[in-house]
Structure formats: structure tokens, C-alpha cells
Motif scaffolding. Structure first.
Motif, PDB file in Angstrom:
ATOM      1  N   THR A  67      -8.976  23.897 -35.255  1.00  0.00           N
ATOM      2  CA  THR A  67     -10.128  23.257 -34.630  1.00  0.00           C
ATOM      3  C   THR A  67      -9.785  22.767 -33.225  1.00  0.00           C
ATOM      4  OG1 THR A  67     -10.902  22.541 -36.805  1.00  0.00           O
ATOM      5  CG2 THR A  67     -11.822  21.416 -34.896  1.00  0.00           C
ATOM      6  N   ILE A  95     -16.090  26.379 -35.146  1.00  0.00           N
ATOM      7  CA  ILE A  95     -15.604  25.244 -35.936  1.00  0.00           C
ATOM      8  C   ILE A  95     -16.469  25.040 -37.170  1.00  0.00           C
ATOM      9  CG2 ILE A  95     -15.267  22.736 -35.929  1.00  0.00           C
ATOM     10  CD1 ILE A  95     -14.543  23.037 -32.907  1.00  0.00           C
ATOM     11  N   LEU A 117     -14.524  17.359 -37.854  1.00  0.00           N
ATOM     12  CA  LEU A 117     -13.865  18.439 -37.132  1.00  0.00           C
ATOM     13  C   LEU A 117     -14.767  19.002 -36.026  1.00  0.00           C
ATOM     14  CD1 LEU A 117     -12.125  20.277 -40.111  1.00  0.00           C
ATOM     15  CD2 LEU A 117     -11.039  18.880 -38.353  1.00  0.00           C
ATOM     16  N   ALA A 154     -14.494  25.154 -40.701  1.00  0.00           N
ATOM     17  CA  ALA A 154     -14.188  23.842 -41.268  1.00  0.00           C
ATOM     18  C   ALA A 154     -14.704  23.710 -42.700  1.00  0.00           C
ATOM     19  CB  ALA A 154     -14.808  22.745 -40.402  1.00  0.00           C
ATOM     20  N   ARG A 187     -16.402  18.750 -42.073  1.00  0.00           N
ATOM     21  CA  ARG A 187     -17.013  19.511 -40.993  1.00  0.00           C
ATOM     22  C   ARG A 187     -17.529  18.622 -39.873  1.00  0.00           C
ATOM     23  NH1 ARG A 187     -21.087  22.331 -43.574  1.00  0.00           N
ATOM     24  NH2 ARG A 187     -22.581  20.810 -42.811  1.00  0.00           N
TER      25      ARG A 187
END
Length: 479
Positions: free
Chosen positions: A32, A142, A154, A146, A151
Motif C-alpha cells: 500500500t 489499494i 490502508l 487491501a 481497507r
């Protein structure tokens, strides 16, 4: 037949599982962060112009028309954002990241060595295309890589990287300015200080290219390209060995089978030409810019100089605003998966409206014109505090929330196309604010900030009525 492990065996297995989970999470964080380096370049390249504005004005004699040089990158950003989704679906997320890194590098060298204001503007447009691509590809990548539980945090790396890029650009500008004798047109190694400011972006661009070469491709793209074993490996890397890769890949395949290549026509529908969710995404993007946040990062040095603060100190004030931006972003990262996207946006809207209104009151005491504007000490202090409060409220809310939601809110079948359109709308709104600010502030600085405050206030009923919470929902649930 199942065998129950004895208590000692269970106790021994628990730390091992925890260590394995930590290892996977660390790997996801690295992936990430590498992808979000595009956000760092986005922030760095878009705000580095802040320190160079006065040098460009003096070198080329463009006066307030320097706004066109500043804003030119934003037109390139709109084009890059519009094309990024299609490029990513055709060539893959990683390859598009590498293209963006190359564009950043070429633009930084060209901007540092311009022959005239016209080719400087061209190189800024060129770099803007890279900014636009990075603004789309990083949050999309991402969101696809993720794990659902992490999520939001990140995805917030993108905005954290952007604000770090802004802060580093201001610090580098200040250091170069000091090295040139506190003269933005002072010479260092045969070039003027402002040229070094624009050229320094080459270093992070090269790092971005290298990191993009070592992170894995998105599992969704790998499945769509028929690279199933690679997709399995990536899913295990990011979600852990316990993940049922077969069911996850089947789920992705079903979505792809019912999907088709994103086209603008897919976004059409509803009473106003586009699908309602697309309009909501566009308006989120536009509101994020109409509050005037980038005025702080593009023009703050000349704004503070105009009220009697010297150039070097104005660059330090710009850096302090960038540090506050980072603090606010860290607050958002800590809160976004706990209290949700929508509450954060509402808190930020209220805070921005009050702080912008306060700044407008303070600026109403300004007297003089052009480079001879002055403001009383009390109102000057209030203006500085209010401006930084505005940055804090923006960073802890809309700065993060909008990018997270744009990566989450759209249905799978239109996500890439809708995200590109919303990001393009954001860059167009950013361009409009950027190119209009010098003339609007010359007309009436206080009224300009009142306009920004009104947009912040209007965002409150918009979020309350139309924005749907995406906290804790898988991308496949968005319909």
C-alpha cells in the motif's frame, strides 16, 4: 475425523498464527505504501509550485497571469485522470504506475530547464497528466488489494502520502531558498533557486518507478487477464494463507463475467443524464475543491508575503500548515474505520465552514492593494490560526474521506470509469479555483473566503442527504 489439539498445542499455535497474520499485514502495508508513493508525487508536484511562484513571475514578467502556469498542471491532471481507468484495465495497475513515474520524471527535468513561460506551462501540463493518473490508480489499486477489515485505513495511505508530499515540497523549497541566500531567484549550481525547486521531483519519481517494479499486480486484474495462479498467490500474500482463494477467485470471475469494459455510456441513466451514484461521486470531488483548500498550498507563500511577512518566513508558515495537514490526516486514518466516512465528512464540513468564515472576517480588515496589502496584528493572527484550523478540519475529513469513498462507492461494473470521471471533475474544479484566486483576492480577499465558507456549509446537507456510508462493506456489495 477431527482431532482436538491439547491446550498446550493450542497455546503454541496462537502466537504462530498471530505472527503469520502480522507478517501478512506488514506485507500489505508495504504494498500500500509503495502504491501510495504516487500520492506523494501528486502532493509534491502539485504544491512545489508554491515556492516557485514569485520566481516565475519575476523571471518571465507574467504578473497575475502566473495563475495560468500554476493551474496548467490541473488541466493535464483532468486528462490523466480521465484516461487512467481505461489504461489500468487494459495494461494493468502496475504498468500504469510506471508510466506515471516516467511522466513525473520527464516533467520535473523539463520544468527545471524552461526556455520560456510557454514551455514551462507545457511541462507543467505534462506533469499534471502524471498527477491525474496517480490520483486514480493508487486508490483503485489499494481498494482492490487491501483486506476489507483494514481497507479504510490502508486507503487513507493515499491521502497521507499526498500531505507528506506537500510538506516535503515546502521543506525542500525552504531549504533551497535558504541555500540561495533567501532569494528565490538566487543562483545555485548555475540554476535559479525556483528551478531547483521544480526539478527536485525527479528523486521521488525514480523511487516510485523502482517500488512499482517490485509490488504485485491487483488480483482483480490478474483474474481478468487469465493469470489465475498469480492471482491466488497475491490473495494469499495479502489476506493470509487461511483465505479460500478458490471462492474469492470464483467471486471475482462472476463479477468479471457479468461485467464489460467500462465506457462512458455505462454511466448514463437517471433524470440528470448520469447514474445517481456517479453524480454523488462527482459532487464529492467538486465540493472537496470548492472549499478552496489548494489556495493554501498553491498560493500561501505569496498570500502571507502580501501581508508583510518576508519570503523565507512565509515558506516556513507554508511548511507549518503542511505539518498540520499531516496531523489531521493521521487523525482521519485513526478514525475512519471506527466512526465511519460520513460522520467524519460532516464534522469536517462544519469545522471548515466556521474557520473559513473566521478567516473571511480577519481578511476584511486588510488595507492597501497589490503588494502593499497590510492587516492589523490581531486580525493577522486570527487569519493565520483560522487558515490552519481550516487545514486541520479538511485533512481530518474531506482530504481522506473523498479518496477512500471514491475507491469504494461505485458498483464494480462502472468503478473504473466512474472513478476516472469523478477525479477529472475534481481536477477541473481545482483548476477553476486555482486560476481564479489571484484575481478574486485582488478584487476582495474577504469575499473570496466567504464564498469558500458557503461551499463548506452547503456540503453539510449534501453529505447528510445523499452520501451512503461504505464503512465495513466489501467492494462486491456496492450495487
Amino acid at each position: 475425523m477431527s482431532v482436538t489439539k491439547p491446550p498446550a498445542a493450542r497455546r503454541a499455535a496462537a502466537p504462530a498464527a498471530s505472527a503469520a497474520g502480522s507478517e501478512h499485514l506488514a506485507h500489505v502495508v508495504f504494498i500500500t505504501a509503495a502504491a501510495a508513493l504516487g500520492g506523494f508525487l501528486f502532493g509534491y508536484d502539485s504544491s512545489v509550485i508554491n515556492g516557485a511562484v514569485s520566481g516565475i513571475k519575476d523571471r518571465f514578467g507574467v504578473g497575475d497571469n502566473v495563475s495560468w502556469v500554476v493551474a496548467s498542471a490541473l488541466l493535464g491532471s483532468a486528462v490523466g485522470a480521465a484516461m487512467a481507468g481505461r489504461f489500468a484495465d487494459r495494461w494493468g495497475r502496475i504498468r500504469v504506475m510506471k508510466i506515471a513515474a516516467i511522466l513525473f520524471a520527464v516533467s520535473s527535468v523539463g520544468s527545471a530547464l524552461p526556455f520560456s513561460v510557454w514551455d514551462l506551462t507545457f511541462w507543467r501540463v505534462f506533469g499534471g497528466a502524471a498527477i491525474g493518473i496517480a490520483s486514480v490508480i493508487a486508490p483503485a489499486y489499494i481498494a482492490e488489494v487491501a483486506p476489507t477489515a483494514y481497507r479504510g485505513r490502508l486507503a487513507s495511505f493515499q491521502q497521507l502520502a499526498i500531505v507528506l508530499g506537500i510538506a516535503v515540497s515546502q521543506l525542500v523549497n525552504w531549504a533551497i531558498d535558504k541555500g540561495a541566500g533567501s532569494d528565490v531567484r538566487g543562483h545555485l549550481g548555475g540554476l535559479e533557486a525556483w528551478q531547483w525547486m521544480l526539478g527536485a521531483c525527479l528523486v521521488p519519481a525514480v523511487i516510485y518507478f523502482v517500488l512499482a517494479s517490485v509490488i504485485p499486480e491487483s488480483p482483480r486484474f490478474l483474474v481478468s487477464a487469465g493469470r489465475i495462479e498469480e492471482a491466488r498467490a497475491v490473495l494469499r500474500d495479502v489476506e493470509g494463507d487461511a483465505v479460500d482463494t478458490g471462492s474469492r477467485i470464483s467471486e471475482i470471475r462472476e463479477l468479471i463475467a457479468s461485467d464489460h469494459k467500462p465506457r462512458f455510456q455505462d454511466l448514463l441513466g437517471g433524470r440528470f443524464g448520469l447514474l445517481p451514484v456517479v453524480w454523488i461521486g462527482i459532487l464529492l470531488s467538486v465540493f472537496q475543491q470548492l472549499v478552496g483548500i489548494n489556495v493554501i498550498f498553491y498560493y500561501s507563500s505569496i498570500l502571507w508575503q502580501s501581508v508583510g511577512i518576508d519570503q523565507s518566513s512565509s515558506l516556513l508558515i507554508s511548511f507549518s500548515s503542511s505539518v498540520i495537514n499531516i496531523v489531521g490526516t493521521l487523525i482521519a486514518i485513526a478514525c475512519i474505520d471506527r466512526i465511519g466516512r460520513k460522520p467524519l465528512a460532516l464534522i469536517g464540513s462544519a469545522g471548515m465552514a466556521v474557520s473559513l468564515g473566521t478567516a473571511a472576517w480577519a481578511f476584511s480588515y486588510a488595507t492597501g492593494s497589490g503588494s502593499h496589502v497590510t492587516i492589523p496584528d490581531l486580525q493577522g493572527t486570527v487569519a493565520l490560526v483560522a487558515a490552519n484550523a481550516f487545514v486541520l478540519f479538511f485533512a481530518m475529513s474531506w482530504g481522506v474521506v473523498v479518496w477512500v469513498m471514491l475507491g469504494e462507492m461505485f458498483p464494480n461494473r462502472v468503478r473504473a470509469a466512474a472513478l476516472s470521471l469523478a477525479a477529472s471533475a475534481q481536477w477541473i474544479a481545482n483548476w477553476a479555483i486555482t486560476v481564479s484566486f489571484p484575481r478574486m483576492s485582488s478584487w476582495n480577499l474577504s469575499a473570496t473566503y466567504i464564498i469558500y465558507a458557503v461551499f463548506a456549509a452547503l456540503s453539510i446537507p449534501f453529505v447528510a442527504r445523499f452520501v451512503r456510508e461504505t464503512k465495513g462493506k466489501r467492494l462486491e456489495e456496492m450495487g
